[in-house]
Design an enzyme around this catalytic site. Sequence first.
Site, PDB file in Angstrom:
ATOM      1  N   ASP A  95      42.657  44.895  53.364  1.00  0.00           N
ATOM      2  CA  ASP A  95      42.903  43.512  52.976  1.00  0.00           C
ATOM      3  C   ASP A  95      43.385  43.581  51.533  1.00  0.00           C
ATOM      4  O   ASP A  95      42.582  43.768  50.609  1.00  0.00           O
ATOM      5  CB  ASP A  95      41.617  42.698  53.107  1.00  0.00           C
ATOM      6  CG  ASP A  95      41.767  41.275  52.584  1.00  0.00           C
ATOM      7  OD1 ASP A  95      42.873  40.926  52.112  1.00  0.00           O
ATOM      8  OD2 ASP A  95      40.771  40.521  52.615  1.00  0.00           O
ATOM      9  N   ASN A 117      44.895  41.198  49.867  1.00  0.00           N
ATOM     10  CA  ASN A 117      44.920  39.881  49.225  1.00  0.00           C
ATOM     11  C   ASN A 117      46.267  39.638  48.548  1.00  0.00           C
ATOM     12  O   ASN A 117      46.341  39.049  47.468  1.00  0.00           O
ATOM     13  CB  ASN A 117      43.772  39.758  48.213  1.00  0.00           C
ATOM     14  CG  ASN A 117      42.487  39.279  48.871  1.00  0.00           C
ATOM     15  OD1 ASN A 117      42.495  38.302  49.624  1.00  0.00           O
ATOM     16  ND2 ASN A 117      41.392  39.977  48.628  1.00  0.00           N
TER      17      ASN A 117
END
Length: 594
Positions: free
Chosen positions: A479, A481
């Site tokens: 992840d 972001n």
Amino acid sequence: MLKHVSAALKLFPRSLLSTSPRTLTRASSLLLQVRRMESAVVRCVPGEPKLTISFCLDGSHKHLLRDQDEALGKVLSRISNNIAKGQGKAKKSKKKKDQQPCEAPEPAVVKLFYEGAEVADTVLNSEAWQDGAVLQVGDLRYSVQRNAPTFTNAELPVSLLAGFPVCPNLEVEFGNLGDCEFTWYKENTPNTSSEAAAEAPSDDSSWTKVGCGRVHVPSNQDIGYRLKLCCTPKDGERSGVVKELISVGAVEAGPGVCTFDNRHAYTVREAEWPSVRVMTYNILADVYAQTEFSKTVLYPYCAPYALQLDYRLNLIKKELAGYNADIICLQEVDQGVFTDSLTPTLDAFGLDGVFKVKEKQHEGLATFYRRSKFKLLSCHDIVLGEALASDPVHYELLERVSANSALKEKILQRSTSLQVSFLEDLNKPGRRVCVANTHLYFHPKGGNVRLVQMGVTLKHLSHVINEVSPGAALIFCGDFNSVPNSGVFQLLTETVVPQQHADWSSSGPEELCRMELLSDFPSLLSACGQPAYTNYVGGFHGCLDYIFIQPDSMQVEQVIPLPTHQEVTTYEALPSVAHPSDHIALICDLRWNP
């Protein structure tokens, strides 16, 4: 078993082994008793000062902790005296009722035999308690099992849903989980009250066999009934004492169709070599899902019970198992979830795992790999801020970041981690892959922090690959972001981020630090492309998760389609009763280049 019967028969008088019908009848009766002989389980490990002796007597479980270098006679006397004390208490209780004087109980005869001969009282415990010995306690005889396969931990999940796999959390000593035997039962009568649920039927006729194997999937017919699991610890043909587990609650109805059900149609079978199925998934840590902010601001549309960890774990385990992935990278994994839930479940499906915790948050990164296809060679995990401050390979980047003390301090305070695992392809020894897994800084205005974190990440990966396994392919999951127009994505796919990139000023002028940042790798490929979103909550949706590969090492063979927008928004957004996280898993089949 035959070994134990043979040893016990040597204890019988020779007259019992004559051929007269009456004597044969007595011998048959005694042989039946031997076959029904209960076990005395002895744990005696070299190097440890103590040993334990466990057996059941008159419905009471006896557990003795003794010194290994103690003489056998002392422990036999202790057993005899304990029995006499117990009988004395029982007689005193009876005397109070009858008001009749009672005689002091005689000590029970307690002896230990091995291969037909009585073991001398002077023999040390460590030598006396041999596998196959027979412990005599009064008229009872016990077959001694020394260091028999034993479950040191055994428990069933609290929440059971119809249609979702149930896997016990098991730890076995002196045994092999792969050899253990499992039989599942369900109650014949449903529990209709909490009081009834607290009582476990002891009669075997109260249960009906419903399955075998380490994993069981309850059906709709099991709704309202508790489950029982009888598991036999084994090591090859050698067995230990059967462990019986009964679920705390009854099986409940599942949510119906989940967002991943249609995706599983593409992953019914494992990928065939030389293909490798890779998955990345932020499963939403319980430490974040249960905050008041999450319940009222982030996910107010989600039914409260669907945010509960026990409920979500049912969905997560079914989803992960159904993808049949060979490499799984997970983010936001609670430490307890990794140990008590994911590890035993995925182990049952053929995967081993490693974990990197973020100490401040008690959650972290987990990487699982299929042990029939890969062998773990080594791990080289780091905390990015700590590495930037202390590892000389990052000296140049640290010097440039130090130009802005506010930005430097923010980066060094973060517990953002990088998990690095080197795996060897068992189908082609010598071919290795470096699997990297990360979860970058979350703040929407933290693009500059993420860029520095990625600079540290790429430098570390380049360094350890060159040091540990030159030429190893890189699979980089996580992840990030970071949306596709971010500096992080540009750095990975185009190898350079100019100092004019907007992310350098993402947190305002007080943390501005412009620099040109270069990747240590040639352009990487996003194996699953750029989906419209991999994170879908009420106030945001976007693509934050990726699987990056080196095109000269691997090619994309198949990308598992994401859920349709209708499936994602059936309950408004994620998470929901049909989806356990606010993120969506990415899965693809990669193929080694020749």
